[in-house]
Write a protein that holds these residues in place. Structure first.
Motif, PDB file in Angstrom:
ATOM      1  N   ALA A  17       8.586  -2.910   0.252  1.00 57.25           N
ATOM      2  CA  ALA A  17       9.242  -1.716   0.598  1.00 57.25           C
ATOM      3  C   ALA A  17       9.582  -1.543   2.239  1.00 57.25           C
ATOM      4  O   ALA A  17      10.876  -1.218   2.350  1.00 57.25           O
ATOM      5  CB  ALA A  17       8.199  -0.423   0.176  1.00 57.25           C
ATOM      6  N   GLN A  18       8.907  -2.170   3.064  1.00 52.61           N
ATOM      7  CA  GLN A  18       9.542  -2.343   4.434  1.00 52.61           C
ATOM      8  C   GLN A  18      10.737  -3.086   4.611  1.00 52.61           C
ATOM      9  O   GLN A  18      11.810  -2.721   5.385  1.00 52.61           O
ATOM     10  CB  GLN A  18       8.168  -2.584   5.341  1.00 52.61           C
ATOM     11  CG  GLN A  18       8.654  -2.661   6.847  1.00 52.61           C
ATOM     12  CD  GLN A  18       7.615  -3.306   7.659  1.00 52.61           C
ATOM     13  OE1 GLN A  18       7.088  -4.269   7.381  1.00 52.61           O
ATOM     14  NE2 GLN A  18       7.245  -2.565   8.942  1.00 52.61           N
ATOM     15  N   CYS A  21      13.840  -1.732   2.864  1.00 52.69           N
ATOM     16  CA  CYS A  21      14.439  -0.421   3.614  1.00 52.69           C
ATOM     17  C   CYS A  21      15.119  -0.547   4.980  1.00 52.69           C
ATOM     18  O   CYS A  21      16.020   0.028   5.519  1.00 52.69           O
ATOM     19  CB  CYS A  21      13.228   0.745   3.701  1.00 52.69           C
ATOM     20  SG  CYS A  21      13.792   2.342   4.259  1.00 52.69           S
ATOM     21  N   ALA A 284       8.012   3.583   4.556  1.00 52.50           N
ATOM     22  CA  ALA A 284       7.804   3.212   3.261  1.00 52.50           C
ATOM     23  C   ALA A 284       6.801   2.293   3.042  1.00 52.50           C
ATOM     24  O   ALA A 284       6.153   2.096   2.035  1.00 52.50           O
ATOM     25  CB  ALA A 284       9.408   2.579   3.044  1.00 52.50           C
ATOM     26  N   CYS A 285       6.532   1.458   4.227  1.00 55.19           N
ATOM     27  CA  CYS A 285       5.437   0.300   4.224  1.00 55.19           C
ATOM     28  C   CYS A 285       4.169   1.024   3.834  1.00 55.19           C
ATOM     29  O   CYS A 285       3.393   0.726   3.083  1.00 55.19           O
ATOM     30  CB  CYS A 285       5.511  -0.285   5.518  1.00 55.19           C
ATOM     31  SG  CYS A 285       4.348  -1.777   5.528  1.00 55.19           S
ATOM     32  N   ALA A 288       3.692   2.886   0.550  1.00 55.50           N
ATOM     33  CA  ALA A 288       3.481   2.040  -0.462  1.00 55.50           C
ATOM     34  C   ALA A 288       1.944   1.348  -0.508  1.00 55.50           C
ATOM     35  O   ALA A 288       1.488   1.036  -1.597  1.00 55.50           O
ATOM     36  CB  ALA A 288       4.553   0.780  -0.604  1.00 55.50           C
TER      37      ALA A 288
END
Length: 297
Positions: A17-18, A21, A284-285, A288
């Protein structure tokens, strides 16, 4: 082993996710960091972050913003397995009783320990990524390094192994990588825990919602780069430096030369994109990671 497997799974999803993004911001950061210092009377290749984005899209299309993503994406599982598993094991060692929340200082220690471990994995990945990201920034500079054109991550690895000292060549820039990862992760996990405790009103943060986790993750990411950004600049210029005719003999030499030719601001090239990336990417990281870890029990 159950906790290690959970940290592995949650860390992998968080890392993906990281990366998705934040990678375009990272590409612009590296381009600004690695562009050659213009000669007197000349203008730099990129006037700033927005100009770098425009030139990259014009020359390479939107896909150019994701150049070099293959290397970190391929290793995101291993990287985050080490980062979150080592952190998790250190948390278990420091925890006085099962289930007891750690203090902020204890989280700083866990982050630093995880930073030591991930440096070894991060260095080759960062070298490959930076070589691919910096190609267009170095083009036309007259540097011998740009004679090498890479077709992708494996092409970079093959070239380094064949022509730049074998496996040792993949670990070029290990010292500044460690100088980035150890204090950076210490700050990141410390700020993450401190922000969560502040938002929760105490050490029990288990009841925080997604919005709070996003805020804490964003603050954590910003703290990472605020702590170590000049070190990241030094790492990047060393890793893209020409092997046969290097400009820099090491970390200290790179620091001195950048400071003498460009001043302190030279150590902050690309800082804007890095900070613009750090907040949403790390939010985001961590979101998630926390959601996946919670779902796994």
């Amino acid at each position: 082993m159950g906790d290690v497997a959970k940290d592995l799974t949650a860390g992998t999803i968080g890392g993906a996710a990281q990366l998705i993004c934040g990678h375009p911001f990272d590409t612009i950061k590296v381009k600004l960091q690695s562009q050659p210092t213009p000669l007197p009377g000349q203008v730099p290749k990129y006037a700033g972050a927005i100009d770098a984005v425009k030139q990259t899209i014009a020359a390479e299309g939107p896909r150019g913003l994701y150049k070099g993503m293959g290397a970190p994406l391929a290793t995101v599982a291993a990287f985050n397995a080490v980062l979150f598993s080592v952190r998790g094991q250190l948390e278990a060692l420091l925890r006085s009783e099962p289930g007891v929340p750690l203090t902020v200082n204890q989280q700083i220690v866990c982050g630093a320990g995880a930073g030591v471990a991930v440096s070894v994995l991060a260095c080759p990945t960062e070298l490959i990524k930076c070589r691919l990201q910096a190609q267009s920034a170095l083009a036309g500079s007259g540097a011998a390094a740009v004679a090498v054109k890479y077709g992708g991550p494996m092409d970079v690895a093959r070239h380094v192994l064949r022509s730049e000292g074998g496996v040792k060549g993949l670990f070029k820039g290990l010292v500044p990588t460690m100088a980035r990862e150890i204090p950076g992760n210490a700050a990141m996990f410390g700020v993450y825990e401190a922000t969560k405790q502040l938002l929760a009103g105490g050490r029990d943060t288990s009841g925080l919602g997604r919005g709070s986790l996003v805020v804490a993750g964003g603050m954590a990411g910003a703290s990472f780069w605020l702590m170590v950004y000049p070190t990241d600049v030094i790492k990047s210029v060393i890793q893209v430096d020409d092997y046969k005719n290097p400009k820099f003999s090491g970390t200290i030499d790179a620091f001195r030369k950048i400071r003498s030719t460009e001043g302190i601001k030279g150590l902050y090239k690309g800082f804007g994109p890095a900070m613009a990336r750090s907040v949403p990417a790390n939010a985001a990281c961590f979101l998630a990671y926390e959601m996946t870890r919670s779902a796994l029990g």
